[in-house]
Design a protein around this motif. Sequence first.
Motif, PDB file in Angstrom:
ATOM      1  N   ASP A 132       0.835  -1.201   0.000  1.00 38.88           N
ATOM      2  CA  ASP A 132       0.000   0.000   0.000  1.00 38.88           C
ATOM      3  C   ASP A 132       0.871   1.253   0.000  1.00 38.88           C
ATOM      4  O   ASP A 132       2.084   1.192   0.026  1.00 38.88           O
ATOM      5  CB  ASP A 132      -0.988  -0.007   1.155  1.00 38.88           C
ATOM      6  N   ALA A 133       0.218   2.389  -0.024  1.00 39.84           N
ATOM      7  CA  ALA A 133       0.927   3.655  -0.169  1.00 39.84           C
ATOM      8  C   ALA A 133       1.219   4.316   1.171  1.00 39.84           C
ATOM      9  O   ALA A 133       1.317   5.523   1.253  1.00 39.84           O
ATOM     10  CB  ALA A 133       0.113   4.579  -1.058  1.00 39.84           C
ATOM     11  N   VAL A 134       1.362   3.539   2.240  1.00 41.90           N
ATOM     12  CA  VAL A 134       1.633   4.109   3.562  1.00 41.90           C
ATOM     13  C   VAL A 134       2.883   4.992   3.522  1.00 41.90           C
ATOM     14  O   VAL A 134       2.917   6.054   4.105  1.00 41.90           O
ATOM     15  CB  VAL A 134       1.786   2.990   4.620  1.00 41.90           C
ATOM     16  N   TYR A 135       3.906   4.573   2.813  1.00 40.70           N
ATOM     17  CA  TYR A 135       5.154   5.318   2.735  1.00 40.70           C
ATOM     18  C   TYR A 135       5.220   6.200   1.488  1.00 40.70           C
ATOM     19  O   TYR A 135       6.269   6.760   1.187  1.00 40.70           O
ATOM     20  CB  TYR A 135       6.349   4.356   2.757  1.00 40.70           C
ATOM     21  N   ASP A 136       4.102   6.322   0.767  1.00 41.95           N
ATOM     22  CA  ASP A 136       4.060   7.057  -0.499  1.00 41.95           C
ATOM     23  C   ASP A 136       5.090   6.475  -1.473  1.00 41.95           C
ATOM     24  O   ASP A 136       5.689   7.173  -2.265  1.00 41.95           O
ATOM     25  CB  ASP A 136       4.304   8.545  -0.264  1.00 41.95           C
ATOM     26  N   ASN A 137       5.315   5.179  -1.354  1.00 40.98           N
ATOM     27  CA  ASN A 137       6.290   4.480  -2.174  1.00 40.98           C
ATOM     28  C   ASN A 137       5.867   3.000  -2.207  1.00 40.98           C
ATOM     29  O   ASN A 137       6.013   2.300  -1.200  1.00 40.98           O
ATOM     30  CB  ASN A 137       7.688   4.624  -1.578  1.00 40.98           C
ATOM     31  N   ILE A 138       5.350   2.550  -3.329  1.00 42.98           N
ATOM     32  CA  ILE A 138       4.794   1.201  -3.405  1.00 42.98           C
ATOM     33  C   ILE A 138       5.841   0.095  -3.294  1.00 42.98           C
ATOM     34  O   ILE A 138       5.501  -1.056  -3.100  1.00 42.98           O
ATOM     35  CB  ILE A 138       3.970   0.997  -4.691  1.00 42.98           C
ATOM     36  N   PHE A 139       7.133   0.456  -3.374  1.00 41.66           N
ATOM     37  CA  PHE A 139       8.177  -0.552  -3.291  1.00 41.66           C
ATOM     38  C   PHE A 139       8.632  -0.816  -1.854  1.00 41.66           C
ATOM     39  O   PHE A 139       9.378  -1.749  -1.604  1.00 41.66           O
ATOM     40  CB  PHE A 139       9.370  -0.153  -4.154  1.00 41.66           C
ATOM     41  N   ILE A 140       8.186  -0.007  -0.913  1.00 43.25           N
ATOM     42  CA  ILE A 140       8.545  -0.208   0.489  1.00 43.25           C
ATOM     43  C   ILE A 140       7.478  -1.050   1.155  1.00 43.25           C
ATOM     44  O   ILE A 140       6.313  -0.683   1.205  1.00 43.25           O
ATOM     45  CB  ILE A 140       8.729   1.132   1.221  1.00 43.25           C
ATOM     46  N   LYS A 141       7.899  -2.200   1.664  1.00 42.05           N
ATOM     47  CA  LYS A 141       6.978  -3.118   2.329  1.00 42.05           C
ATOM     48  C   LYS A 141       6.730  -2.706   3.767  1.00 42.05           C
ATOM     49  O   LYS A 141       5.611  -2.711   4.251  1.00 42.05           O
ATOM     50  CB  LYS A 141       7.538  -4.534   2.253  1.00 42.05           C
ATOM     51  N   GLU A 142       7.812  -2.370   4.491  1.00 38.68           N
ATOM     52  CA  GLU A 142       7.684  -1.979   5.889  1.00 38.68           C
ATOM     53  C   GLU A 142       8.974  -1.336   6.359  1.00 38.68           C
ATOM     54  O   GLU A 142      10.006  -1.421   5.697  1.00 38.68           O
ATOM     55  CB  GLU A 142       7.330  -3.169   6.777  1.00 38.68           C
ATOM     56  N   THR A 143       8.898  -0.716   7.527  1.00 40.51           N
ATOM     57  CA  THR A 143      10.078  -0.174   8.182  1.00 40.51           C
ATOM     58  C   THR A 143      10.081  -0.653   9.629  1.00 40.51           C
ATOM     59  O   THR A 143       9.051  -1.016  10.182  1.00 40.51           O
ATOM     60  CB  THR A 143      10.080   1.366   8.180  1.00 40.51           C
ATOM     61  N   PHE A 144      11.271  -0.634  10.211  1.00 36.74           N
ATOM     62  CA  PHE A 144      11.382  -0.887  11.635  1.00 36.74           C
ATOM     63  C   PHE A 144      12.370   0.099  12.214  1.00 36.74           C
ATOM     64  O   PHE A 144      13.487   0.205  11.694  1.00 36.74           O
ATOM     65  CB  PHE A 144      11.851  -2.318  11.940  1.00 36.74           C
ATOM     66  N   PRO A 145      11.995   0.840  13.222  1.00 36.98           N
ATOM     67  CA  PRO A 145      10.678   0.895  13.836  1.00 36.98           C
ATOM     68  C   PRO A 145       9.624   1.370  12.838  1.00 36.98           C
ATOM     69  O   PRO A 145       9.931   2.136  11.929  1.00 36.98           O
ATOM     70  CB  PRO A 145      10.839   1.899  14.980  1.00 36.98           C
ATOM     71  N   PRO A 146       8.374   0.937  13.026  1.00 36.53           N
ATOM     72  CA  PRO A 146       7.313   1.352  12.112  1.00 36.53           C
ATOM     73  C   PRO A 146       6.905   2.810  12.342  1.00 36.53           C
ATOM     74  O   PRO A 146       7.340   3.444  13.309  1.00 36.53           O
ATOM     75  CB  PRO A 146       6.159   0.396  12.451  1.00 36.53           C
ATOM     76  N   ILE A 147       6.078   3.329  11.469  1.00 38.03           N
ATOM     77  CA  ILE A 147       5.563   4.695  11.598  1.00 38.03           C
ATOM     78  C   ILE A 147       4.902   4.861  12.970  1.00 38.03           C
ATOM     79  O   ILE A 147       4.175   3.991  13.431  1.00 38.03           O
ATOM     80  CB  ILE A 147       4.557   4.992  10.468  1.00 38.03           C
ATOM     81  N   ASN A 148       5.180   5.986  13.613  1.00 39.51           N
ATOM     82  CA  ASN A 148       4.637   6.378  14.924  1.00 39.51           C
ATOM     83  C   ASN A 148       5.107   5.511  16.082  1.00 39.51           C
ATOM     84  O   ASN A 148       4.503   5.536  17.157  1.00 39.51           O
ATOM     85  CB  ASN A 148       3.103   6.444  14.904  1.00 39.51           C
TER      86      ASN A 148
END
Length: 167
Positions: free
Chosen positions: A34-50
């Motif tokens: 999805d467009a959570v990161y405004d970048n469809i190639f990013i699956k997730e981050t750690f730490p996550p948003i917020n």
Amino acid sequence: MDNNTLLLASQYTTNNASWSLLTVQLTEDSGFSDAVYDNIFIKETFPPINANVSSSTITLNITLIFDVILSAGNITIYKVSDNSVRQRVSATMNEFCNIEHSDYPHIYNSYVIVKVINSTFNEYGEQYFVTMDNNFVKDMDNETPLKGIHDGIWILKTGNILIYHLI
């Protein structure tokens, strides 16, 4: 596009002088995140948003949905209250940045790992945001530079962690 839509130009077959624009909404079913990161190639981050972080946070991780290599941009951590730079890591700084690739067959994830220094998140009650420049990474196969993460998306916070003291 920014709203997770693919825009295609299509030439009419009956009249070679006319074109139309087609839009396709990209969803999880299309193989893109999805467009959570405004970048469809990013699956997730750690730490996550917020997420809550502290001065003991030692790495930031970004999971991309295909194999990438480091390129030429920066990852920058800003303090929100005054927009000051807390840490900047160039893709060329091997002691602070590296990429690991998935060991599983037919899974093409890449994991960008950025070392965080202990003074980066050392202010209690602050918010920070992390940016990734366009061209920080590029596609491993065709070396196409990829879009990054712009400001105001990957927000991290300090100070909302409860500590219990037993008497």
